[in-house]
Design an enzyme around this catalytic site. Sequence first.
Site: not given
Ligand SMILES: O=P(O)(O)OC[C@H]1O[C@H](O)[C@H](O)[C@@H](O)[C@@H]1O
Length: 436
Positions: A419, A284, A305
């Site tokens: 998302k 990332e 393996h």
């Molecule tokens: O801690 P949060 O805001 O729930 O995020 C959790 C994760 O979700 C995302 O998709 C990001 O790409 C990550 O970098 C992050 O660690």
Amino acid sequence: MAYTQNVDACLGIAGSGALEPVLDEVRAALTQLALAHEQGTLPLLHVPARRDDLGLLSDIADWMLPGATDIVILGTGGSSLGAQALAQLAGYCLPVTIPPQGRPRLHFLDNLDPWTQADVLYRLPLDSTRWLVVSKSGGTAETMAQMLTVLARLEEAGFGGAARRVMVALTETRDSPLSRLAAAHGLPHVPHDPGVGGRYAVLTSVGALPAILMGLDPVAMREGAAGVLQPILDGADVLDVAPAVGAGVLALLERERGVRSHVLMGYGDRLQRFALWHRQLWAESLGKNGKGAGLEAATGPVDQHSQLQLWLDGPAERSFTLLVPEMKGQGPVFPAGEAPDPDLAWLSGNTVGDLVAAEAQATADSLNAAGRPVRTMRIETLNERALGALFMHFMLETIIAAHLLGVDPYDQPAVEDGKRRARAALDRSAGETAAS
Ligand SMILES: O=P(O)(O)OC[C@H]1O[C@H](O)[C@H](O)[C@@H](O)[C@@H]1O
């Protein structure tokens, strides 16, 4: 030093003279880091010295632990993998996990799966299970989905209103679905450091609270991290800054030797989640603007393996970092004297640790002999201090690698698209259901 790093074999392949121009660029990155520390613009660099937050975390752990048979940590990516790496140190998340004496079982729900979720809700003892919800943004779909189903199940089982006695929210102090839910249910709140990105957060409360719950020492973890950072703050020579050398060598291999992927292979069971933690950090932070090499997480000796054939005899496009804890003399002993089978006589009198150590060395030697670049990092004692040092090493190495690549190590703009699409798909099907 909690660990040593040997890059001689990489330089043997890339040519040590070729490193100097890269090191000039690395020096500029180190100057920026030292300045960021001085000016307080990169809070991550101040976490190792922090102690002020630990009182609250201990209080929360003291509140959660009494009577708990199970602790479930909801959270994904940077909100989970660092704690999972710590959990393996404490004896959890291993092929056979027997909770340390007097400690509850520990479960990480970092993936979303309908069947696992149902098992968790219907098979764990609800009256003695505690829930820690971790999300920096407070809005991650998977984590929120898990939390909503836990709240609904508590209600269904007649524990309505009990969430405040069994659940803790660790999130940024700002408006978000998680902070609104936490307020509505009266959950204790642990602040997520707003200046530290999720995948860089393991040294903060995100790793420290789970560490305390597991009986680990967060101070030792931060001390280990501080030891890796200090040479940068002291303005040490670049060759005395292990993450700087590491980043320089990996960049050199990418530029001059066509390396497209770096394998991080921890020996033994206890570094498996650590490698996954680093895989996210690297991917990332660096995979941007068409740039960035891959990071493959591997575990030794088991992956010898499954992967070694490709690594030795496939395309010469990988570098290898072997993380090897000192394990000679550790574990059960193969009986000395006459072996039960002549073909196994070579094991007699050795320990399991002797065998794993020999296999790690043999793998490094085979890769070297095949002209594959190997870096070896040896860990004297695998404990909180060493893991803290390694967390800091790989965070700094990644930040320096980003500098060499010319990308921003702290954002992840591309992830947002998926998302948005998932949400739109569910919104659409809700609309269709309503219309039918
Ligand atoms: O801690 P949060 O805001 O729930 O995020 C959790 C994760 O979700 C995302 O998709 C990001 O790409 C990550 O970098 C992050 O660690």
